[in-house]
Design a protein around this motif. Structure first.
Motif, short mmCIF file in Angstrom:
data_model
loop_
_atom_site.label_atom_id
_atom_site.label_comp_id
_atom_site.label_asym_id
_atom_site.label_seq_id
_atom_site.Cartn_x
_atom_site.Cartn_y
_atom_site.Cartn_z
N GLU A 1 0.83 -1.21 0.00
CA GLU A 1 0.00 0.00 0.00
C GLU A 1 0.86 1.27 0.00
N ASN A 2 1.89 1.23 -0.85
CA ASN A 2 2.83 2.36 -0.93
C ASN A 2 2.94 2.79 -2.39
N GLY A 3 2.29 3.87 -2.75
CA GLY A 3 2.31 4.34 -4.13
C GLY A 3 3.23 5.51 -4.37
N THR A 4 4.18 5.74 -3.47
CA THR A 4 5.04 6.91 -3.60
C THR A 4 6.06 6.72 -4.73
N ASN A 5 6.52 7.83 -5.26
CA ASN A 5 7.55 7.77 -6.30
C ASN A 5 8.85 7.20 -5.76
N ALA A 6 9.11 7.43 -4.49
CA ALA A 6 10.34 6.89 -3.89
C ALA A 6 10.32 5.36 -3.94
N PHE A 7 9.15 4.77 -3.62
CA PHE A 7 9.06 3.31 -3.70
C PHE A 7 9.18 2.83 -5.14
N LYS A 8 8.48 3.49 -6.06
CA LYS A 8 8.56 3.08 -7.47
C LYS A 8 9.99 3.12 -7.97
N ALA A 9 10.72 4.17 -7.59
CA ALA A 9 12.11 4.30 -8.02
C ALA A 9 12.96 3.16 -7.46
N ASP A 10 12.76 2.82 -6.18
CA ASP A 10 13.53 1.74 -5.57
C ASP A 10 13.17 0.39 -6.19
N PHE A 11 11.88 0.17 -6.42
CA PHE A 11 11.41 -1.09 -7.02
C PHE A 11 12.00 -1.24 -8.42
N TRP A 12 11.99 -0.16 -9.19
CA TRP A 12 12.55 -0.18 -10.54
C TRP A 12 14.06 -0.42 -10.49
N LYS A 13 14.74 0.24 -9.60
CA LYS A 13 16.19 0.07 -9.49
C LYS A 13 16.54 -1.38 -9.18
N ALA A 14 15.74 -2.01 -8.33
CA ALA A 14 16.03 -3.38 -7.89
C ALA A 14 15.68 -4.43 -8.95
N THR A 15 14.78 -4.11 -9.88
CA THR A 15 14.32 -5.10 -10.86
C THR A 15 14.55 -4.65 -12.31
N ARG A 16 15.23 -3.55 -12.48
CA ARG A 16 15.38 -2.94 -13.80
C ARG A 16 15.98 -3.90 -14.83
N ASP A 17 17.11 -4.48 -14.51
CA ASP A 17 17.80 -5.35 -15.45
C ASP A 17 16.93 -6.54 -15.84
N GLU A 18 16.32 -7.18 -14.85
CA GLU A 18 15.49 -8.36 -15.12
C GLU A 18 14.23 -8.00 -15.89
N THR A 19 13.63 -6.86 -15.56
CA THR A 19 12.42 -6.43 -16.27
C THR A 19 12.72 -6.17 -17.74
N GLY A 20 13.84 -5.51 -18.03
CA GLY A 20 14.22 -5.30 -19.42
C GLY A 20 14.40 -6.60 -20.16
N LYS A 21 14.98 -7.59 -19.50
CA LYS A 21 15.22 -8.87 -20.15
C LYS A 21 13.91 -9.60 -20.46
N VAL A 22 12.97 -9.64 -19.50
CA VAL A 22 11.74 -10.39 -19.73
C VAL A 22 10.86 -9.70 -20.79
N MET A 23 10.84 -8.38 -20.80
CA MET A 23 10.04 -7.69 -21.81
C MET A 23 10.68 -7.83 -23.19
N ALA A 24 12.00 -7.85 -23.25
CA ALA A 24 12.68 -8.09 -24.53
C ALA A 24 12.36 -9.49 -25.05
N LEU A 25 12.34 -10.47 -24.14
CA LEU A 25 11.96 -11.83 -24.54
C LEU A 25 10.54 -11.84 -25.12
N GLY A 26 9.63 -11.12 -24.48
CA GLY A 26 8.26 -11.06 -24.99
C GLY A 26 8.21 -10.53 -26.41
N ALA A 27 8.95 -9.46 -26.69
CA ALA A 27 8.98 -8.89 -28.04
C ALA A 27 9.58 -9.87 -29.03
N ARG A 28 10.64 -10.56 -28.64
CA ARG A 28 11.30 -11.51 -29.55
C ARG A 28 10.37 -12.68 -29.89
N TYR A 29 9.71 -13.24 -28.88
CA TYR A 29 8.82 -14.37 -29.14
C TYR A 29 7.61 -13.94 -29.95
N LEU A 30 7.11 -12.74 -29.71
CA LEU A 30 5.98 -12.25 -30.49
C LEU A 30 6.38 -12.12 -31.96
#
Length: 823
Positions: free
Chosen positions: A699-728
């Protein structure tokens, strides 16, 4: 066949044009009459027949110029060659003005047989006028912003240019302008208000002059070429004195993000507007891409855009350097007569120079400009947009549209790629809307009359059909809706299980159902999957909960294979809507029982405001509650707003999808399961939930949390979305090849009728939504699983959260849980 010869040119891509221009560049530039080259769309003389037929035999051929020739709907891709003097074929020869070998060829041939047309254009370069003064430009009284004059003193001389826009590196905010305007680092500058010049700050060290073209556009073949980028920053002393908006224009919106995979010739001839310190409001059109404006020391210099002035204007003047060009949305229809500046605008490019051509006795200044998205990326800054921190995206809009748009650039088949490029704005939101929170709102898309195909599955098919009403008699259905029943506060129906599958539970001797199918393809049958689901709990009838995502892709492959050579409207409609499901498979929380956390593990002392029934009936939250929307809605939207999502995805791409083509619907479904397996390996749901909890996401919608969540998962998120585009991209191409799509004529690979595609997605029989009990017989995929291997019915073999913070949920808490968030 067209009147230039036997070749069909409409399927040529930007990469093809660049390859041809690069191969023949020295050959062309060695001709005495050639001024420069560019790529674009063939310019048709205003006097030529409107239907595209060649001029009548014997008719006088007038010179083709930049002023009396324009792009038409049937213009084909080409290499543009600019010449100083217009010469007819009879002018070449022993008695002519030029030697035979000086003639510009009409077609350039590549080594593999591809043919690229050449459009020769009379463009007489002349010296720029140094005497042209400033227009009477109104100026504000107190607030600085884009479009105002910047003044600097260099080597004892006063110079001025234009403030383009505001950018930020996350710490400081700067005014972006041309490098030659702001001078060397540390040079003081002033800006001009109505009462005179006021000091604003000093030039920063971050400046650009040029970059190797191959570094900026690694996917485009261009040797020994510099991309001209003249950009500099002014460090502002008092940010409160500035507005991010451009003086005289509507509030600035997110920029048009251009890169190799989405750059299209469809941008040619688009209306653009800017506000310059010398000219005031300037209107123009994008005339060409990658214009070569200079050659020095064996290297060529090119610019991203060549922009022509709109008559009666003569173009930008001295002092307009640094101006921000913005691209206008296309008119809605023939009745839309609004000027470009009155239509929605998106920041596009930074002006930094000009090429002056003669139009009779009149000089006209053609602007050379650099893509703003490229400038921001290379300088490590972001465009400042009012309220940009509030941009809200979700996997369905930002994610699905991004994956759909990026996948087009990964297709290898030239004809299919051309068809998809022509229809990319039907598959995804238009270039001028991607990332704009208002443009991707569900209501806005429905009101527009056409929902971009990549999100039809959510916006249209997960609704009641037209004519449905609530208990109070209020209409709540839309045409094409496929829902049939109420489920709590939401509707449900056969479309919902198409978007997910909880395939991470153990099955037989396998750790997961995914692994079982990959090692034993016979288990990719609805009889086996029904046994898996029934072992995990009682199924409802009709079953709107048991996920069928791989079977949905199987169904789509067979449908697209049937359409590939017979119905291109239906093929594009199916390809676009398929993007949604492949995007779902690349989302780590769509293919797990922990789609929104682990509901069996309560977190002591933490109350769920969302599920509590007031203060009197508090409900204890569970581990990971809210992770689904926090990840795919809040975090993805935050990353998109910061301009960091697409670059993170794209760094994982090669030249194409790089996957083996499926040859059947079942192989396509198996490929999707492999995608799900790879995504689970890269970003396991339990690890994602751990990060969510560690960063305080509940229940935390602050930009500070979003920034931390993105920083912690950025590399992996880019990889999984790239896989989605490649398979499509692979599944699109596989169905196209299997259905003999290559037999389509190049002339048919054009923008398809949106009304026809809308009629298809509003038809519930178009790739119908089927439950697991229905889709097996429809695909002949029931199989013969009899349960001879007793399934392991444990819920999930993933590592659980620490037990000290969790306990079994009481029955009362179970009753108040929400339904899954990804159906």
């Amino acid at each position: 066949m067209n009147h230039l010869g036997q070749y069909e040119f409409s399927a040529l891509s930007i990469k093809d044009l660049i390859e041809a221009r690069d191969l023949y560049h020295f050959h062309l530039m060695s001709k005495d009459n050639v001024v420069g080259t560019a790529i674009g769309s063939y310019l048709i003389r205003d006097t030529d027949p409107k239907d595209g037929s060649p001029p009548p035999d014997g008719s006088k051929v007038v010179p083709r110029t930049l002023f009396q020739s324009h792009v038409r709907s049937y213009s084909w891709p080409c290499v543009l060659v600019f010449v100083r003097e217009w010469l007819s074929e009879s002018d070449f020869g022993p008695n002519g003005k030029a030697k035979p070998w000086q003639i510009v060829p009409k077609t350039l041939f590549l080594q593999d047989g591809r043919a690229v047309p050449v459009c020769t254009v009379l463009a007489q370069p002349v010296a720029a006028s140094q005497k042209e003064g400033r227009a009477a430009v109104p100026r504000p009284t107190e607030t600085f912003g884009g479009g105002l004059a910047l003044h600097v003193k260099v080597q004892g001389e006063e110079r001025f240019g234009t403030a383009g826009c505001l950018v930020t590196d996350g710490h400081l905010t700067y005014a972006l302008t041309a490098r030659h305007v702001c001078g060397a680092p540390g040079t003081p500058l002033s800006a001009e208000l109505r009462q005179g010049q006021q000091p604003i700050g000093a030039s920063a060290e971050n400046q650009l002059t040029r970059k190797l073209f191959s570094e900026v556009y690694p996917g485009f073949p261009m040797r020994q070429t510099w991309l001209g980028i003249d950009a500099g920053l002014v460090k502002l002393e008092r940010l409160g004195d500035w507005t991010p908006n451009i003086y005289g224009l509507p509030p600035i919106r997110p920029m048009l993000d251009l890169y190799e995979q989405n750059l299209s010739l469809k941008i040619i001839d688009s209306d653009v507007v800017g506000v310059g310190a010398a000219s005031g409001l300037v209107r123009g059109k994008i005339k060409a891409l990658f214009y070569r404006y200079r050659s020095t020391g064996g290297f060529d210099y090119v610019s991203d855009f060549l922009i022509s002035p709109e008559p009666p204007e003569r173009g930008a003047r001295h002092g307009d350097s640094g101006m921000l060009w913005q691209i206008a949305d296309q008119p809605k229809d023939e009745k839309d007569t609004r000027a470009p500046e009155a239509r929605p605008l998106r920041p596009l490019a930074i002006e930094w120079g000009a090429q002056v051509f003669a139009n009779g006795n009149v000089r006209s200044s053609f602007s050379v400009a650099s893509a703003l998205s490229t400038v921001c990326r290379l300088m490590g800054v972001d465009l400042v947009v009012p309220g940009d921190d509030s941009v809200s995206g979700y996997w369905g809009a930002v994610g699905h549209y991004s994956i759909g748009r990026l996948a087009v650039g990964l297709v290898k088949d030239a004809k299919l790629k051309r068809l998809l490029e022509e229809n990319i704005d039907a598959i995804s939101v238009g270039l001028s809307a991607l990332g704009d929170k208002d443009a991707i709102k569900e209501g806005k898309l429905l009101e527009s009359g056409f929902v971009p195909l990549a999100d039809v599955a959510d916006i249209v098919w997960k609704k009641f059909p037209e004519g449905h009403t609530t208990h109070a008699g209020k209409e709540n259905g839309i045409r094409g809706g496929r829902d049939v029943a109420q489920a709590g506060f939401r509707s449900t129906g056969p479309e919902h299980p198409q978007h997910h599958c909880d395939a991470d539970g153990a099955f037989g001797n396998y750790k997961t159902l995914r692994e079982a199918c990959l090692k034993n393809p016979a288990l990719l049958s609805t009889s086996a999957w029904i046994a898996y689901y029934e072992a995990r709990g009682k199924r409802s009838k009709p079953d709107y909960k048991s996920g069928v995502l791989p079977f949905r892709v199987w169904q789509y492959f067979e449908a697209m294979r049937g359409y590939a050579a017979t119905d291109l409207d239906a093929f594009v409609a199916a390809a676009g809507t398929l993007a949604h499901y492949v995007g779902d498979a690349s989302q780590p929380l769509h293919c797990t029982s922990m789609h929104d956390g682990d509901e069996d593990r309560l977190v002591e002392g933490r109350i769920s405001k969302a599920r509590s029934r007031g203060k009197d009936v508090p409900v204890t939250s569970y581990w990971g509650e809210g992770v689904h929307s926090a990840y795919e809605t809040q975090m993805i939207g935050y990353a998109a707003a910061k301009g960091e999502l697409l670059p993170e995805i794209m760094k994982n791409f090669g030249d194409d999808h790089g996957l083996t083509l499926a040859t059947s619907g079942k192989e396509a479904a198996m490929a999707l399961i492999q995608l799900m397996e790879d995504v689970a390996d890269i970003l396991p749901p339990v690890e994602l939930i751990k990060i969510f909890e560690h960063e305080g996401g509940f229940e935390n919608g602050t930009n500070a949390f979003k920034a931390d969540f993105w920083k912690a998962t950025r590399d992996e998120t880019g990889k999984v979305m790239a896989l989605g585009a490649r398979y499509l991209a692979m599944i699109w191409e596989a169905a196209w090849v299997a259905g003999n799509g290559q037999t389509n004529k190049a002339s048919d690979l054009v923008e398809r009728d949106k009304d026809a595609m809308k009629a298809l997605y509003e038809d519930t029989d178009f790739v119908p939504s089927l439950t697991i009990d229905q889709i097996g017989p429809a695909l002949n995929a029931v199989g013969s699983f009899t349960g001879h291997q007793k399934p392991n019915t444990s819920k999930n073999t993933a590592k659980k959260a620490p037990k000290k913070s969790a306990k079994k949920a009481p029955k009362k808490a179970r009753a108040s849980r929400t339904r899954r968030t990804d159906d």
